[in-house]
Motif scaffolding. Structure first.
Motif, PDB file in Angstrom:
ATOM      1  N   UNK A 196      -6.739  -1.856   2.746  1.00 38.42           N
ATOM      2  CA  UNK A 196      -6.131  -1.280   3.936  1.00 38.42           C
ATOM      3  C   UNK A 196      -6.667   0.140   4.153  1.00 38.42           C
ATOM      4  N   UNK A 248      -5.141   3.521   6.288  1.00 40.02           N
ATOM      5  CA  UNK A 248      -4.046   4.107   7.057  1.00 40.02           C
ATOM      6  C   UNK A 248      -4.457   5.494   7.535  1.00 40.02           C
ATOM      7  N   UNK A 267       2.602   7.144   7.783  1.00 38.60           N
ATOM      8  CA  UNK A 267       1.285   6.514   7.834  1.00 38.60           C
ATOM      9  C   UNK A 267       1.292   5.375   8.845  1.00 38.60           C
ATOM     10  N   UNK A 302      -6.118   7.400   4.514  1.00 36.36           N
ATOM     11  CA  UNK A 302      -5.856   6.865   3.181  1.00 36.36           C
ATOM     12  C   UNK A 302      -6.362   5.432   3.071  1.00 36.36           C
ATOM     13  N   UNK A 353      -4.322  -3.618  -2.866  1.00 39.05           N
ATOM     14  CA  UNK A 353      -3.220  -4.377  -3.449  1.00 39.05           C
ATOM     15  C   UNK A 353      -3.773  -5.694  -3.959  1.00 39.05           C
ATOM     16  N   UNK A 405       1.081  -1.642  -4.007  1.00 35.32           N
ATOM     17  CA  UNK A 405      -0.010  -1.077  -3.242  1.00 35.32           C
ATOM     18  C   UNK A 405      -0.379   0.290  -3.812  1.00 35.32           C
ATOM     19  N   UNK A 406      -1.674   0.493  -4.057  1.00 39.84           N
ATOM     20  CA  UNK A 406      -2.182   1.743  -4.633  1.00 39.84           C
ATOM     21  C   UNK A 406      -2.988   2.479  -3.577  1.00 39.84           C
ATOM     22  N   UNK A 407      -2.715   3.774  -3.487  1.00 39.36           N
ATOM     23  CA  UNK A 407      -3.347   4.598  -2.469  1.00 39.36           C
ATOM     24  C   UNK A 407      -4.367   5.552  -3.089  1.00 39.36           C
ATOM     25  N   UNK A 408      -5.415   5.834  -2.333  1.00 42.23           N
ATOM     26  CA  UNK A 408      -6.320   6.901  -2.706  1.00 42.23           C
ATOM     27  C   UNK A 408      -5.704   8.257  -2.409  1.00 42.23           C
ATOM     28  N   UNK A 409      -6.412   9.305  -2.809  1.00 41.16           N
ATOM     29  CA  UNK A 409      -5.894  10.667  -2.647  1.00 41.16           C
ATOM     30  C   UNK A 409      -6.004  11.172  -1.214  1.00 41.16           C
ATOM     31  N   UNK A 433       8.023   6.341  -1.471  1.00 41.20           N
ATOM     32  CA  UNK A 433       6.840   7.013  -1.997  1.00 41.20           C
ATOM     33  C   UNK A 433       7.049   8.519  -1.924  1.00 41.20           C
ATOM     34  N   UNK A 454      -3.192  16.385  -1.889  1.00 44.16           N
ATOM     35  CA  UNK A 454      -4.322  16.012  -2.727  1.00 44.16           C
ATOM     36  C   UNK A 454      -4.044  14.902  -3.733  1.00 44.16           C
ATOM     37  N   UNK A 455      -2.863  14.302  -3.685  1.00 46.90           N
ATOM     38  CA  UNK A 455      -2.530  13.266  -4.674  1.00 46.90           C
ATOM     39  C   UNK A 455      -2.227  11.918  -4.063  1.00 46.90           C
ATOM     40  N   UNK A 456      -2.358  11.780  -2.784  1.00 47.14           N
ATOM     41  CA  UNK A 456      -2.040  10.496  -2.188  1.00 47.14           C
ATOM     42  C   UNK A 456      -0.562  10.185  -2.295  1.00 47.14           C
ATOM     43  N   UNK A 457      -0.231   8.910  -2.286  1.00 46.76           N
ATOM     44  CA  UNK A 457       1.150   8.460  -2.354  1.00 46.76           C
ATOM     45  C   UNK A 457       1.429   7.845  -3.718  1.00 46.76           C
ATOM     46  N   UNK A 460       2.326  -2.507   4.755  1.00 46.20           N
ATOM     47  CA  UNK A 460       3.478  -1.620   4.748  1.00 46.20           C
ATOM     48  C   UNK A 460       3.637  -0.952   6.109  1.00 46.20           C
ATOM     49  N   UNK A 476       5.664   2.327   7.734  1.00 44.00           N
ATOM     50  CA  UNK A 476       6.208   3.575   7.228  1.00 44.00           C
ATOM     51  C   UNK A 476       7.145   4.247   8.221  1.00 44.00           C
TER      52      UNK A 476
END
Lengths: 114, 111
Positions: A34, A36, A44, A90, A94, A102-106, B35, B40-43, B100, B102
């Protein structure tokens, strides 16, 4: 577990220029991917998603992304950006069998300059 | 229009106080999430709930608590045990394999 790396924390670009925001992922199982977008002090909003099928995915606002399984990448592109595209982007991953992790980048901060 | 409503949008807290952030959805989604977002750290996932009266810890659950008494509601309490609670908090929901959705977020500042 899955993880995401967004390779650029900030990307400055001039208006009407093309842009690519890079995203690599890590996973031992099949994944959904994904992108966002987040505007300041907002939630988001989904730009696009890859679940299966064609590896080239088109989203809203003229953005597209290509799923590359061999390179484990899902880069986001737009051929011509506008000032209004300035935002945080972002990438997220998943596992296809797990709806809840779900894992997000920074994040990548895209700044479009006039 | 269907969506997720978070309140309050901005919240200030003194050290040692508990605060509760509200999250309500009218999308009829089964799953809801909280979340935390830091620059700088995302979610990072705090808690999630797949069904009413059930919830699981995420990666950073310490110092937080939740409840899920109704399908539409998933409030988050930031307790005094949370060492660094100043952050932007985002509530989300989804149904099955869907993406998702939000809310607009709640910004908590500890004075």
């Amino acid at each position: 577990a899955q993880s995401v790396t967004q390779l650029d924390s900030q990307v400055p670009v001039f208006e009407e220029a093309p842009v690519e925001l890079r995203c690599n992922y890590s996973s031992s199982v099949s994944v959904y991917l994904f992108w966002y977008v987040q505007y300041p002090n907002q939630g988001l909003q989904l730009l696009l998603k890859y679940l299966s099928g064609s590896t080239l995915v088109k989203g809203i606002n003229g953005f597209e992304a290509e799923f590359n399984k061999s390179q484990t990448s899902f880069h986001l592109r737009k051929p011509s950006v506008h000032i209004s595209d300035t935002a945080e982007y972002f990438c997220a991953v998943r596992a296809s069998y797990n709806n809840n992790d779900m894992r997000f980048g920074a994040g990548t901060r895209l700044t479009v300059k006039p | 229009d269907g969506g997720i409503t978070q309140s309050p949008k901005y919240l200030f807290r003194k050290e040692g106080q508990n605060v509760t952030l509200s999250c309500e959805q009218n999308l009829n989604h089964d799953a809801m999430y909280w979340y935390r977002q830091d620059p700088g750290q995302g979610l990072r996932l705090i808690y999630y709930s797949q069904i009413v009266n059930d919830f699981q810890k995420g990666d950073i659950a310490e110092g937080y608590s939740v409840s899920r008494e109704k399908k539409e509601s998933f409030p988050l309490t930031v307790t005094s045990a949370q060492k660094n609670p100043t952050a932007f908090y985002l509530c989300a929901s989804n149904q099955g394999a869907g993406e998702l959705f939000f809310g607009e977020g709640s910004r908590l500042t500890v004075l």
